[in-house]
Scaffold this active site. Sequence first.
Site, PDB file in Angstrom:
ATOM      1  N   GLY A 198     -12.397  -0.312  -7.765  1.00  0.00           N
ATOM      2  CA  GLY A 198     -12.381   0.898  -8.588  1.00  0.00           C
ATOM      3  C   GLY A 198     -10.953   1.239  -8.990  1.00  0.00           C
ATOM      4  O   GLY A 198     -10.634   1.299 -10.154  1.00  0.00           O
ATOM      5  N   PHE A 199     -10.127   1.503  -7.990  1.00  0.00           N
ATOM      6  CA  PHE A 199      -8.695   1.735  -8.205  1.00  0.00           C
ATOM      7  C   PHE A 199      -8.385   2.966  -9.045  1.00  0.00           C
ATOM      8  O   PHE A 199      -7.280   3.129  -9.541  1.00  0.00           O
ATOM      9  CB  PHE A 199      -8.016   0.498  -8.806  1.00  0.00           C
ATOM     10  CG  PHE A 199      -8.417  -0.787  -8.138  1.00  0.00           C
ATOM     11  CD1 PHE A 199      -8.109  -1.003  -6.806  1.00  0.00           C
ATOM     12  CD2 PHE A 199      -9.142  -1.759  -8.810  1.00  0.00           C
ATOM     13  CE1 PHE A 199      -8.491  -2.176  -6.161  1.00  0.00           C
ATOM     14  CE2 PHE A 199      -9.541  -2.929  -8.174  1.00  0.00           C
ATOM     15  CZ  PHE A 199      -9.211  -3.141  -6.851  1.00  0.00           C
TER      16      PHE A 199
ATOM     17  N   GLY B  83     -15.525  -1.551  -1.779  1.00  0.00           N
ATOM     18  CA  GLY B  83     -15.316  -2.922  -1.333  1.00  0.00           C
ATOM     19  C   GLY B  83     -14.350  -2.931  -0.160  1.00  0.00           C
ATOM     20  O   GLY B  83     -14.018  -3.966   0.408  1.00  0.00           O
TER      21      GLY B  83
ATOM     22  N   ALA C 211     -12.100   7.945   4.409  1.00  0.00           N
ATOM     23  CA  ALA C 211     -12.171   7.975   5.878  1.00  0.00           C
ATOM     24  C   ALA C 211     -11.879   9.384   6.379  1.00  0.00           C
ATOM     25  O   ALA C 211     -12.596   9.910   7.236  1.00  0.00           O
ATOM     26  CB  ALA C 211     -11.196   6.967   6.479  1.00  0.00           C
TER      27      ALA C 211
ATOM     28  N   LYS D 268      -5.239   8.675   8.344  1.00  0.00           N
ATOM     29  CA  LYS D 268      -4.435   9.147   7.212  1.00  0.00           C
ATOM     30  C   LYS D 268      -4.801   8.497   5.874  1.00  0.00           C
ATOM     31  O   LYS D 268      -4.279   8.906   4.847  1.00  0.00           O
ATOM     32  CB  LYS D 268      -2.961   8.916   7.499  1.00  0.00           C
ATOM     33  CG  LYS D 268      -2.394   9.906   8.522  1.00  0.00           C
ATOM     34  CD  LYS D 268      -0.902   9.734   8.647  1.00  0.00           C
ATOM     35  CE  LYS D 268      -0.277  10.837   9.495  1.00  0.00           C
ATOM     36  NZ  LYS D 268       1.162  10.567   9.702  1.00  0.00           N
ATOM     37  N   GLY D 269      -5.649   7.509   5.886  1.00  0.00           N
ATOM     38  CA  GLY D 269      -5.974   6.877   4.598  1.00  0.00           C
ATOM     39  C   GLY D 269      -5.023   5.730   4.326  1.00  0.00           C
ATOM     40  O   GLY D 269      -3.814   5.864   4.472  1.00  0.00           O
TER      41      GLY D 269
ATOM     42  N   GLU E  99      -4.080   3.280  -0.546  1.00  0.00           N
ATOM     43  CA  GLU E  99      -3.068   3.256  -1.599  1.00  0.00           C
ATOM     44  C   GLU E  99      -1.652   2.958  -1.122  1.00  0.00           C
ATOM     45  O   GLU E  99      -0.806   2.508  -1.885  1.00  0.00           O
ATOM     46  CB  GLU E  99      -3.124   4.581  -2.373  1.00  0.00           C
ATOM     47  CG  GLU E  99      -4.343   4.599  -3.274  1.00  0.00           C
ATOM     48  CD  GLU E  99      -4.778   5.984  -3.727  1.00  0.00           C
ATOM     49  OE1 GLU E  99      -4.471   6.331  -4.858  1.00  0.00           O
ATOM     50  OE2 GLU E  99      -5.424   6.696  -2.944  1.00  0.00           O
TER      51      GLU E  99
HETATM   52 MO1  MOS Z   1      -7.601   6.057  -6.561  1.00  0.00          MO
HETATM   53  S1  MOS Z   1      -6.220   5.963  -8.046  1.00  0.00           S
HETATM   54  O1  MOS Z   1      -7.339   7.587  -6.004  1.00  0.00           O
HETATM   55  O2  MOS Z   1      -9.067   5.591  -7.007  1.00  0.00           O
END
Ligand code: MOS
Length: 737
Positions: free
Chosen positions: A238-239, A465, A508, A699-700, A703
């Site tokens: 997705g991104f 994914g 998460a 914390k994720g 990205e």
């Molecule tokens: Mo992301 S750019 O927060 O899907």
Amino acid sequence: MKESVGQPLSRIDGRLKVAGRATYSAENFPKNLTQAVLVMSTIPKGRIASMDTRAAEKVPGVLTVMTPRNAPKLPVSQKKPGPIDRILSVFQDDKVYYANQPIGVVVAETLEAATYAASLVRVKYVTEAYEVSLTKRIPTAYDPKKVGGGGDPSASNRGDVKAGMDSAAAKIAHVYSTPYETHNPMEPHATVAVWEGKEKLTLYDTTQGVFLTRQRVAEIMGLHPDNVHVISPYLGGGFGCKSVWSQVIIAVMAARQLDRPVKLVMDRPQMFGSLGYRPQTHQEVAAGAAADGTLLALRHDTITHTSSFDVFVEPASLTARMLYNSANNSTSHRLVRTDTGTPTFMRAPGECPGTYALECAMDELAYALKMDPVALRLKNYAEEDPDKDRPFSSKSLRECYKLGADRFGWEKRTPEPRSMRKGNQMIGWGMATSLYPTHRSASSAVARLRADGTALVEAATQDLGTGTYTIMTQMTADALGLSTAQVVFRLGDTAFPETPISGGSQTAASTGSAVHLAGLALREKLTQMAVSDSSSPLYQASVQDIVIEEGRLMLKDNRQRGETYQAMMQRQGKKEVEAHADTKPGEEQKKYSMYAFGAQFAEVHVDADLGQIRVSRMVGAFAAGKILNPKTARSQFIGGMVWGISMALHEETKLDERLGRIVNNNLAEYHVPVNLDVPAIEALWVDEKDEHVNPIGVKGIGEIGNTGAAAAIANAIFHATGKRIRDLPITLDKLLS
Ligand code: MOS
């Protein structure tokens, strides 16, 4: 029994995907399905004078050709979107705002007929003057409350930057630029729209937010949200680009008109420019320091572009506000309008290009000071957030620098550019800081124990994914004392409890917290059922003394005394026991600044004669709270780092400024790294316990790997060659010129 969280469990959905049994949006075939193919604009600005659809309509199997001339007027204006929505191109007027804008759709019995017929639509335009270049129009201010990607103030100021610069022993000021970049998820955008009458709609849609899609489609079509059912169990990436774009609404409109299901799948060229992208950035960074490296001034001014009809900002200067202790600090963002589609969130929007510019500038400052780049960063290490004047909920960046540097062998670096060589290869070592804020939104989940002793847990969330199915299964297993094989987790459906979008690395933290709490609530219920049941071996036991393993409740100190969930459920005649959790961020958001941090180290080899650049190894060290699954986490970190290689060396959407069109709208000419471009990459992490950030301490990680990576590589290229290229991607022509 070992906790499942923290174990490198393989993706629960992996087998289905490898076997082709995971049903993606485009793989739904409702009865009477029709196929839609878009017609896209070929000019960047103007008006449609005429569209001749007669030849298209004559193609056997064609059912309708919808254009601005005959499209139904939508009941609700789509002009007031929220910050994460975009204004769409859904045939409500004859205006063309960008090249590759949807201007028509052909629906036919077969994809072949629709594709052929779409090619026969003849369009006449009245063209207007246009500009697609970031640098040719005057940048202007914007209202951060009204823009996508914004929310934070557009500018910031503390101290006196000019005075700080004046007193600096070493200073630098440069412009760094990054190109227009296009998300290219492997799975294209796809929608299958199925109406039941004119009021009830089911959408199989590839989306990062099933509830977002439901809301937006309902608004635009004038439906009650309860009448829109969105299903999206698997995504091929997705991104940031998989939200509601024009083609979703177009498929919905066409299906309603035909009273038949419509499938609309974008092809690769159609995905360039019409579904958001990362805008070009033009970033000026100035920094000054005392001789010992203390930052005396830091300024970061960003200009990005948005479309002529909608506003999105790429907030690249945010990082410079808080990464370093810099008493004199100013940042700003301004926007240029271009005749392009509207940009949108793309993996680490803001932080990704922002860390490129800032962390290259820090490298340049380190050279000006003759100081080690890591030492310069440590000298200006911010123990508290200097922008918000708050403590961090936790920060282990110091440990990341150390872990990464040790693993990489940083101490063997000779600082002089061009000083490390092997034959004809100039070798360079560079580093940079990574960071990404920890986001969290309200989320719900429901957990059920079934009569057979297995659990079924549902939350509407998405799996891009990345491993959502897997980590949620692991957390549920631990909460209920089950093995992962005894847990079924379902997602991607608005029939399940509401959750936020899978974006901002928050799945998460948000939905994970809800799933964890629903699991605990269910465990509590089930344990209470046992201790209050006079037929249970655990009757009147104290709840704290009970452990549960593989679905069997027992006394901690006397494991013989106990029974299985299944036995208890059957004795009590229960089909199902259910617990629900709703959770949302609270006061901690005001008390703490929350970020994941990291440090990346890169080695490049540059051919002394040809300028050919190869990244030969990378080490990333991260601190992102609790790591739920080292296997999927590592994959996420590495994926981000690979994208850093792409950003540094490969990726660029090329606009022909004379035609206003994208010229490399395919994966042959839009370069991304292939296996040969990706060396040994190591992703490591620091154990970090954060008690404030959210109930599960994560914390994720989606990205952060994409931040700092391009800067580390750009800095390594400078170290190898002595040549500073400040315009990405760094291609060999730039190095040789
Ligand atoms: Mo992301 S750019 O927060 O899907």
